[in-house]
Structures are given as structure tokens and as C-alpha cells.
Design an enzyme around this catalytic site. Structure first.
Site, PDB file in Angstrom:
ATOM      1  N   LYS A   1       0.816  -1.218   0.000  1.00 27.29           N
ATOM      2  CA  LYS A   1       0.000   0.000   0.000  1.00 27.29           C
ATOM      3  C   LYS A   1       0.851   1.271   0.000  1.00 27.29           C
ATOM      4  CE  LYS A   1      -4.212  -2.101   1.516  1.00 27.29           C
ATOM      5  NZ  LYS A   1      -3.818  -3.514   1.720  1.00 27.29           N
TER       6      LYS A   1
HETATM    7  C1  LIG Z   1      -4.469  -4.600   1.107  1.00 32.10           C
HETATM    8  C2  LIG Z   1      -3.673  -5.850   0.942  1.00 32.10           C
HETATM    9  C3  LIG Z   1      -4.049  -6.852   0.013  1.00 32.10           C
HETATM   10  C4  LIG Z   1      -5.297  -6.747  -0.821  1.00 32.10           C
HETATM   11  O1  LIG Z   1      -5.230  -5.736  -1.821  1.00 32.10           O
HETATM   12  P1  LIG Z   1      -6.565  -5.179  -2.502  1.00 32.10           P
HETATM   13  O2  LIG Z   1      -6.105  -4.032  -3.333  1.00 32.10           O
HETATM   14  O3  LIG Z   1      -7.452  -4.738  -1.366  1.00 32.10           O
HETATM   15  O4  LIG Z   1      -7.161  -6.274  -3.287  1.00 32.10           O
HETATM   16  C5  LIG Z   1      -3.225  -7.962  -0.124  1.00 32.10           C
HETATM   17  N1  LIG Z   1      -2.117  -8.105   0.633  1.00 32.10           N
HETATM   18  C6  LIG Z   1      -1.737  -7.183   1.548  1.00 32.10           C
HETATM   19  C7  LIG Z   1      -0.513  -7.427   2.358  1.00 32.10           C
HETATM   20  C8  LIG Z   1      -2.490  -6.025   1.730  1.00 32.10           C
HETATM   21  O5  LIG Z   1      -2.100  -5.108   2.647  1.00 32.10           O
END
Ligand SMILES: *Cc1c(COP(=O)(O)O)cnc(C)c1O
Length: 482
Positions: free
Chosen positions: A108
Site C-alpha cells: 500500500k
Molecule cells: C491490502 C492488501 C491486500 C489486498 O489488496 P486489494 O487491493 O485490497 O485487493 C493484499 N495483501 C496485503 C498485504 C495487503 O495489505
């Protein structure tokens, strides 16, 4: 090029407006009115920040190019330790795109290191002088990444709410020790849904809006429904594509598959746009954990959120309503009225079914599967032993699903979190008895794997806890107007 809502294509906004608004007035999500085609020549030679600067203008045409160059340079420079878009071979034909070399050790960071800069610039471009107050309900990764991205930015403050006892110890300490003069962090009694519901209530409360308006403050969200979070994520599909070609000595045009651990469908949606912008991606494989609503949807055409919610070892994917799927539904059926009907059914009954044609169109680009908790643990153990690859729980879900879809084409698995963010679960998966403390688990895991944990996580042990308040969910509204 402008943007319109998935539920109303009549009203067009610029990319800056889409980013400031977040959600369209009709509740729909902003999507580009047409998908631009990327000129590929020379992209393979660019560094990650350069590639980001080259690609962003296709989707943010109203932003100044020089601004985007500086913003991407600032976002993806030293904070990623020279490893932005790091793509490593795991075994023959399979690569891991490691997206956790940023400041908070989860993917993120790619969106949340850039989007806050895009938001501040959008407000400047649009002549908006209000203060923006970001409210975030988080199960862990988003909260910390958003705090790091928005801290000490002009004209913005941010409050993060996480479930007390709902995150790993590391995740909690990452947030509780947060620096910055414009941040607030609160543990909420209850689970993630309680925090989320509390935040949504504050957003919808007209009294909150009125009180804030008097002080020239507007609420906003850092959630992946905002287009500003998707645009930065498109870049790493391009970057990793070129890295695989390089390592395999393959020509441009070679088709590569991508497997993505999925929760809110944001990350994989970015991959879809990369493909439609001309990147030779074959299948985008949606990997779910035991909360397998998406896998069922791609199998049957029925999206049914009426099912038990499972708390798994990959908590960032514990989601039953995947908001970003709405963007794909529009692109697959091209009918905004139909999308609005499905979304109304979802919010009222928790279930909707798409027609055969829409499902067939979606399946041209997507495949889907899911991985149980047992299979996930087995994968972590086996990949560590056989390939010397230490995967976190979210990445392991994708590795497990990818194995079922591997063909003669290269496969890239998105590795979304550093394994040391979830040290106890990973250690257990390796067959060890996990100690109670995350920090002890980190030490044992380091000895076992020979890979050191990132300093940003180990140093948490000695960081003062700045935020200790635990609040009932009802208090979120008071904090929103404070
Ligand atoms: C948020 C997250 C996901 C999922 O991603 P999306 O964009 O919500 O599908 C997968 N792995 C980790 C470690 C995350 O923080």
C-alpha cells in the site's frame, strides 16, 4: 481525457476532481472515459521513479508533467531503498514482484506515498482552500501506510481507527508510535467491522458535515475506491514486466500472467488497466483466502456476500465486499444503469448475479482461485525449504493459487507484505511453536531463514507508544469533529 462515474456516465470530471471527490455523488466509482494506449519504446530502460513519471500523465493529463516528475521522484526514491518494483525469480517460470520494500513494508506504500501529493496538488489546481480531514478504518496495513503518506502535509489531518486486538503486534506498534503533527490514532473496541461502521457513520452524518463546514473542514477517505490510489499501482505491472523479459531474455510482446492476492480488488484492477493500456498481460489471476467470495463470483457469476466471515492469517484480504469490482463490471458490460442495479442489490440483499455475456467478458481477462489456511501454511513451508523463498501469508495465498494456473508462460506473483509483518503466523507455518511476542518471533525467524528483518520493524520495540487510547466505536463521530 476525463472521468465519469460507473453509475452515471453523463457527468464528467477531471482527474484532479476525481481524486479530490473520491467517490461520485451517485455512489459510483470514477473511471477514465477511455483507456489511453501507452507508447512502449524506451520504457524498459527507465528507473522506477522515471517510469512512474512517464506513465502517470496518461491517466492524470491535467497535472503538470514537471510536478509529476518531482512527486514520483520524492515518493519512490530513498523510501524504497532502491528496491521499488523489485522482481525476483522464485523458481522456473515464476517470479515474485516484491512490493514491500517501502516505509511500512506492505504494497500500500506505492499508492499512499504518491496519492497524498496528488491530493494536495489537486486542491491547489482547483483553488480549494478547505482543510481535508482523512478518516481511515483499517485492519492494519492501510492505516500505517496512510499515516506515513499524509503526515505533516499542509492542509490535511488524518485520524486512523483500528480494531483493538485485531492486528498483529507489529502492525499495532507501527501505528501507535506514529510521528507527525497532524495525525491521530485510536484503537476501537470490537472488530474491523465495528471500526469501519463507525467511520462510515461519521461520513454520512449531516451534523458532522455541518459542524466541520463551519470550520472549513471536509472529510475524505484514503480507501482504494479513490482513483488516486489505483493510478500509482499501474506502474509496477509495467516495471515488473520489463524485469522478467530482461531476466528471461525474451522479446517485448511475450505474454505474462499475473497472480494477485486480493481483498478489495484494488491491486488487481490496476493490473487490468495496465493490460488495457497495452501491456502484454495474459490472465490476471485473482487469489482469495478462505473469504472466497470473489473466487465463487468468477466461477458462477453470482456475487454473494451472505456468508460467514473468516478471520485468517492474511487479514488484509479478509473482506466480503470488494468495492473495486464495480469498475470492472462497468468495463465488462458498458451499461451504467445495469451496474447501478447490481450495486443496489448488493447493498440491499448482499447478492447479485451478472449475465452470461458480462461473465464471459470478465473471464477473458481474469481467472480466480482460493487458498485455505492449511494450504497457505504448507506453501510457506515448502517455498522456504525448496526455493529458499520466505513468503508472508498474503503472498503465500497467491503462490498457492498461482500453482493451479501456471502454464508455459512466465507468471508473476505479487508479493504484498514483508513476512516479518506477520512473524508469528509465518513461524508457525514453518513448523515452529510461535512465542507470544512478535519480536521474539522475528528473532527466531531471522535465525531460521538467514534473512534479516527490516529495521523499520525491529526498531519498533524501542519506540515510545504515542497513542494509547482505546475508544468505543460510538466515539468515532466525536473525534471526527474535534
Ligand atoms: C491490502 C492488501 C491486500 C489486498 O489488496 P486489494 O487491493 O485490497 O485487493 C493484499 N495483501 C496485503 C498485504 C495487503 O495489505
Amino acid at each position: 481525457m476525463n472521468y465519469f462515474s460507473t453509475r452515471n456516465t453523463g457527468e464528467k470530471v477531471s482527474s484532479a476532481e476525481a481524486i479530490v471527490k473520491g467517490l461520485a455523488a451517485d455512489g459510483g466509482l470514477f473511471i477514465p472515459e477511455e483507456i489511453p494506449q501507452v507508447k512502449m519504446e524506451g520504457l524498459e530502460k527507465l528507473s522506477y521513479p522515471q517510469l512512474a513519471a512517464e506513465l502517470q500523465p496518461y491517466l492524470l493529463p491535467d497535472y503538470d508533467r514537471e510536478f509529476l516528475k518531482q512527486a514520483t521522484e520524492a515518493a519512490y526514491g530513498p523510501a524504497f531503498h532502491g528496491k521499488a518494483g523489485h522482481t525476483v525469480k522464485v523458481k522456473d517460470g515464476m517470479y515474485a514482484l516484491e512490493l514491500w520494500h517501502g516505509p511500512t513494508c506492505a504494497f500500500k506504500d506505492y499508492a499512499l506515498q504518491l496519492m497524498p501529493r496528488l491530493l494536495v496538488e489537486a486542491k491547489r489546481m482547483l483553488g480549494r482552500t478547505e482543510k481535508t480531514r482523512i478518516l481511515v478504518a483499517t485492519s492494519g496495513d492501510t492505516g500505517k501506510a496512510a499515516l506515513e503518506g499524509y503526515k505533516d502535509l499542509n492542509g490535511i489531518d488524518i485520524f486512523v481507527f483500528y480494531p483493538n486486538d485485531g492486528t498483529s503486534e507489529i502492525q499495532r506498534l507501527q501505528m501507535a508510535s506514529q510521528q507527525g503533527g497532524n495525525v491521530g490514532v485510536y484503537a476501537v473496541e470490537g472488530n474491523f467491522d465495528d471500526a469501519q461502521t463507525g467511520v462510515k457513520k461519521a461520513f454520512r452524518d449531516p451534523a458532522v458535515e455541518a459542524q466541520l463546514e463551519e470550520r472549513n473542514i471536509r472529510l475524505s477517505s484514503a480507501n482504494s475506491i479513490n482513483w488516486g490510489r489505483l493510478v500509482p499501482q499501474i506502474v509496477y505491472y509495467f516495471y515488473s514486466y520489463f524485469r522478467v523479459l530482461e531476466q528471461e531474455n525474451l522479446p517485448f510482446g511475450t505474454v505474462i500472467d499475473y497472480c494477485v492476492p486480493t481483498g478489495n480488488f484494488g491491486d488487481i484492477t490496476a493490473g487490468y488497466y495496465a493490460k488495457k493500456m497495452g501491456l502484454p498481460i495474459g490472465k490476471l489471476i485473482c487469489a482469495a483466502n478462505q473469504n472466497n467470495v470473489l473466487a465463487d463470483f468468477f466461477a458462477t457469476g453470482t456475487y454473494d456476500a451472505n456468508r460467514p466471515f473468516h478471520k485468517t492469517g492474511s487479514p488484509s484480504m479478509d473482506i466480503l465486499i470488494s468495492s473495486n469490482l464495480e469498475r470492472l463490471l462497468y468495463n465488462a458490460c458498458g451499461d451504467e444503469k445495469q451496474v447501478a442495479i447490481w450495486m443496489k442489490e448488493l447493498s440491499e440483499k448482499g447478492v447479485y448475479s451478472v449475465d452470461e455475456q458480462t461473465l464471459a467478458t470478465l473471464r477473458e481477462d481474469f481467472a480466480a482461485g482460493w487458498c485455505s489456511e492449511e494450504a497457505c501454511a504448507e506453501i510457506i513451508g515448502r517455498y522456504n525449504e525448496q526455493y529458499g523463498y520466505l513468503a508472508d501469508t498474503h503472498t503465500a495465498v497467491a503462490l498457492g493459487v498461482a500453482e493451479h494456473f501456471i502454464t508455459e508462460r512466465p507468471m508473476v506473483v505479487l508479493s504484498t507484505a514483508n513476512p516479518y509483518k506477520f512473524p508469528r503466523v509465518v513461524l508457525t507455518a514453518l513448523g515452529k511453536e510461535a512465542p507470544l511476542s512478535d519480536f521474539e518471533a522475528i528473532e527466531q525467524l531471522e535465525k531460521l531463514s538467514g534473512i534479516s528483518a527490516p529495521e523499520s520493524l525491529t526498531m519498533l520495540k524501542n519506540m515510545p507508544e504515542r497513542f494509547k487510547e482505546v475508544i468505543p466505536a460510538e466515539k468515532i463521530t466525536d473525534i471526527a469533529v474535534q
